[in-house]
Design an enzyme around this catalytic site. Structure first.
Site, PDB file in Angstrom:
ATOM      1  N   HIS A   1      -6.894  10.357 -39.720  1.00 31.53           N
ATOM      2  CA  HIS A   1      -6.676  11.602 -38.988  1.00 31.53           C
ATOM      3  C   HIS A   1      -5.374  11.586 -38.196  1.00 31.53           C
ATOM      4  O   HIS A   1      -5.267  12.220 -37.158  1.00 31.53           O
ATOM      5  CB  HIS A   1      -7.873  11.880 -38.078  1.00 31.53           C
ATOM      6  CG  HIS A   1      -9.155  11.942 -38.835  1.00 31.53           C
ATOM      7  ND1 HIS A   1      -9.478  12.998 -39.656  1.00 31.53           N
ATOM      8  CD2 HIS A   1     -10.169  11.043 -38.963  1.00 31.53           C
ATOM      9  CE1 HIS A   1     -10.650  12.768 -40.235  1.00 31.53           C
ATOM     10  NE2 HIS A   1     -11.094  11.584 -39.829  1.00 31.53           N
TER      11      HIS A   1
ATOM     12  N   GLU B   1       2.466  -4.393 -23.715  1.00 32.17           N
ATOM     13  CA  GLU B   1       2.729  -4.851 -22.336  1.00 32.17           C
ATOM     14  C   GLU B   1       3.831  -5.896 -22.276  1.00 32.17           C
ATOM     15  O   GLU B   1       4.678  -5.850 -21.407  1.00 32.17           O
ATOM     16  CB  GLU B   1       1.494  -5.570 -21.763  1.00 32.17           C
ATOM     17  CG  GLU B   1       0.364  -4.729 -21.335  1.00 32.17           C
ATOM     18  CD  GLU B   1      -0.746  -5.554 -20.687  1.00 32.17           C
ATOM     19  OE1 GLU B   1      -1.030  -5.291 -19.528  1.00 32.17           O
ATOM     20  OE2 GLU B   1      -1.330  -6.447 -21.343  1.00 32.17           O
TER      21      GLU B   1
ATOM     22  N   GLY C   1       0.838  -1.199   0.000  1.00 34.29           N
ATOM     23  CA  GLY C   1       0.000   0.000   0.000  1.00 34.29           C
ATOM     24  C   GLY C   1       0.871   1.246   0.000  1.00 34.29           C
ATOM     25  O   GLY C   1       2.060   1.182  -0.312  1.00 34.29           O
TER      26      GLY C   1
HETATM   27  C1  G6P Z   1      -3.128  -3.863 -14.413  1.00 33.83           C
HETATM   28  C2  G6P Z   1      -3.026  -5.209 -15.087  1.00 33.83           C
HETATM   29  C3  G6P Z   1      -4.011  -5.279 -16.245  1.00 33.83           C
HETATM   30  C4  G6P Z   1      -5.414  -4.970 -15.769  1.00 33.83           C
HETATM   31  C5  G6P Z   1      -5.490  -3.642 -15.023  1.00 33.83           C
HETATM   32  C6  G6P Z   1      -6.814  -3.472 -14.309  1.00 33.83           C
HETATM   33  O1  G6P Z   1      -2.650  -2.866 -15.250  1.00 33.83           O
HETATM   34  O2  G6P Z   1      -1.703  -5.438 -15.543  1.00 33.83           O
HETATM   35  O3  G6P Z   1      -3.969  -6.559 -16.821  1.00 33.83           O
HETATM   36  O4  G6P Z   1      -6.275  -4.930 -16.860  1.00 33.83           O
HETATM   37  O5  G6P Z   1      -4.471  -3.584 -14.016  1.00 33.83           O
HETATM   38  O6  G6P Z   1      -6.898  -4.434 -13.298  1.00 33.83           O
HETATM   39  P1  G6P Z   1      -8.224  -5.092 -12.768  1.00 33.83           P
HETATM   40  O7  G6P Z   1      -7.752  -6.132 -11.798  1.00 33.83           O
HETATM   41  O8  G6P Z   1      -8.994  -3.993 -12.083  1.00 33.83           O
HETATM   42  O9  G6P Z   1      -8.958  -5.670 -13.895  1.00 33.83           O
END
Ligand code: G6P
Length: 613
Positions: free
Chosen positions: A509, A493, A102
């Site tokens: 565009h 990624e 955190g």
């Molecule tokens: C991070 C992960 C992604 C994911 C995003 C949202 O960036 O690497 O893969 O889509 O968080 O996470 P969540 O757990 O809220 O879907």
């Protein structure tokens, strides 16, 4: 971000903690560390890099024995990834060690105060400030360590899941949570603590999810939970449904590949018990008590981050087409800070794989405070978002461990598609015959995904041709526009190739300026209502000598003549196209990343669960 594990019981703690950290590495892998109560007293061992590097470091110390231990795998927030910023951190006396997931937002104020009292710091972290702050209260007041922690937390602003070990109490772990997850596994004469249940599942299926503002003390094999207001609560023991095989690679080289291949089953699991096309039955248990609000909503607001946000964009098309309700799709991080207009007639859908994304959680709290109804679409059972929402539906995709999301995306769309069909039917905007037809089509998706996976070898070949490019463009229209965004995100990624997704017509565009003979352009050109328009866009790219890779409906001949490579997928209703058309794009990015020697499951700088804003 950041994973924490702790153990106290009769067994050797170190192997349990190390194994747990490996399971949590998806949460961050900048550094790793453990604290144990061994021959040397309360000892911290920590190292920059992955858990395997920590293991090598530990090996130089010979055998370290301890039946209590805490461990941490870090995603750096305060201070660069190095040995001294790694957790656990010692208190000033060295008697207390802490692990923390955190952010302590007011750490600078606390730090200044401690410095004026003569404290010094070995790291740049907010966590070291926290443990020194707790100890300062502990040594200057006649209170127990948990009481000192409780008093300290009253002055702390931010998010935390923390575990403390105290040299003076070698059988005691003290933990607290606010905003970051913490699960307690209850075994026979032993306890496990972790950021999620994956490090726990092989030892016990009994877990307690610690709530925000709760402090847990495990002392002499007894668990006691109190709120930060000092009120004792009764720990509620949940039974974990997860299977151990679900979190292992099962013969695949990478979790990502395993998860791509799991999609026929994960989509089926998501639909199971909810959808029976023959009987015309569609039941989402989570909607039952809120159907009235859903049906009468004046607007649907979807909020999410990353891949989940892309699933939200697909849902916008689905809800507007089937149910004729206006939809807004919002990045949670923007939504929460821009003073949005939200009212009691709004139905907010929060989408999250992990159920822990800090921005999505904050967006939920904001919408809740304005009286909106909040519905969660999450994968991780018992995580924070499902507990913060009024109602929700789990995606049942099973644990997703590869950092790049794959099966969670298709499961999210499956849930959202069911919601849109249900809403359209109830509102009378979807006539019975069309509704029945769409239910059958949705039910057939797992077998179509299975078929789409058969293009793997062809995709691997194409990947070899393009593995060295520096840029890529992904184009699609309608339902396939969010798929273009998702395809580009997957590639950047995990392979670190710059990629952009665009609505195919928008190419004119701006992005068209980038096209030359080096530039691969990936078109999602399935035979749907925008097919002819996409074909024209392909011509435009071809005229500028771009390399064309096209995902097409099986049997397509028109695009085959224009494209450098085609990848065929089975035909489905265009509304469900994303569930099938994303498959080749996931495989393409996977193979390219492997060929480039990238760490597919743990790409640099990323974390799977983003618990900081
Ligand atoms: C991070 C992960 C992604 C994911 C995003 C949202 O960036 O690497 O893969 O889509 O968080 O996470 P969540 O757990 O809220 O879907």
């Amino acid at each position: 971000m950041c994973g924490i594990v702790a153990y106290v019981g009769q067994q050797e703690a170190l192997p349990i903690v190390i194994k747990g950290l490996k399971r949590l590495e998806y949460r961050g892998y900048d550094s790793a560390g453990v604290a144990l109560m061994d021959q040397r007293g309360l000892s911290v061992y920590k190292k920059k890099g992955k858990v395997s590097q920590l293991e090598e470091h530990l090996a130089t110390f010979g055998r370290v024995e301890s039946s209590i231990g805490i461990g941490h795998t870090r995603w750096a927030t305060h201070g660069e990834p190095n040995d001294s910023n790694a957790h656990p951190h010692y208190s000033a006396s060295g008697n207390i060690a802490i692990i923390h997931n955190g952010i302590i937002e007011n750490y600078e104020v606390l730090k200044k105060d401690l410095i004026s009292k003569g404290y010094s710091f070995d790291s740049e972290t907010d966590t070291e400030v926290l443990v020194k702050f707790i100890e300062d209260i502990f040594v200057n007041n006649p209170v127990s360590l948990e009481e000192a922690l409780r008093l300290a937390l009253h002055q702390v602003v931010g998010a935390y899941a923390i575990v403390l070990m105290n040299k003076e109490e070698p059988n005691t772990l003290i933990a607290a949570r606010k905003g970051s997850p913490l699960v307690i596994g209850v075994g026979e004469d032993e306890y496990f603590l972790a950021s999620d249940a994956t490090p726990i599942i092989e030892y016990t299926n009994k877990v307690v999810y610690l709530d925000d503002y709760e402090i847990a003390v495990i002392r002499n094999n007894r668990l006691q939970i109190k709120t930060i207001q000092n009120v004792e609560t009764n720990p509620y023991i949940n039974k974990l449904e997860m299977e151990l095989e679900a979190i292992e690679k099962g013969g695949y080289e990478h979790f990502m590949l395993k998860e791509i291949y799991e999609q026929p089953k994960s989509i089926e699991d998501c639909l199971r018990g909810r959808l029976d096309a023959k009987a015309g039955r569609l039941v989402l248990g989570g909607l039952r008590d809120y159907m009235n609000k859903f049906q009468n909503a004046e607007r649907i607001i979807i909020t999410a981050c990353g891949t989940s946000w892309h699933a939200g964009l697909v849902a916008e098309y689905l809800f507007e087409e089937f149910a004729r309700v206006p939809v807004e799709v919002e990045y949670a991080s923007e939504f929460r800070y821009r003073n949005p207009v939200i009212g009691e007639k709004d139905f907010v859908i929060a989408i999250s794989q992990s159920g822990e994304t800090a921005d999505t959680l904050a967006a939920i709290e904001l919408a809740k405070s304005k009286g909106a109804t909040i519905f969660g679409v999450c994968n991780v059972v018992g995580s924070s978002i499902p507990r913060a929402t009024h109602a929700g539906s789990y995606t049942h995709a099973g644990p997703e461990i590869g950092v790049a999301s794959t099966k969670a995306f298709t499961a999210q769309i499956s849930v959202l598609a069911m919601m849109a069909l249900k809403l359209g039917y109830q509102r009378g905007t979807l006539p019975q015959s069309r509704y029945m037809e769409l239910l059958s089509e949705l039910e057939a998706i797992p077998s179509k995904v299975e078929k789409a996976l058969q293009a793997n070898d062809a995709i691997k070949y194409i990947s070899g041709e393009y593995k060295d490019v520096s840029n890529a463009l992904y184009l699609g229209r309608g339902y396939n526009f969010p798929v273009a965004l998702e395809g580009a995100l997957k590639l950047k990624e995990i392979s670190y190739i710059h990629a952009e997704g665009y609505p195919a017509a928008e190419m004119k565009h701006g992005p068209i300026a980038l096209i030359d003979e080096e530039m691969p352009v990936i078109f999602i050109a399935t035979q749907d209502s925008s097919y002819d328009k996409v074909v024209s866009n392909i011509q435009e790219v071809k005229a500028r000598k771009g390399k064309i890779i096209a995902v097409v409906t099986e049997g397509d001949t028109t695009v085959r003549e224009m494209a450098d490579h085609v990848i065929e997928i089975p035909r489905t209703h265009e509304a469900f196209n994303p569930l099938v058309s994303v498959i080749p794009l996931q495989l393409l990015s996977y193979h390219i990343a492997v060929m480039r020697g990238c760490n597919v499951d743990q790409p640099r700088n990323l974390a799977k669960s983003v618990t900081v804003e």
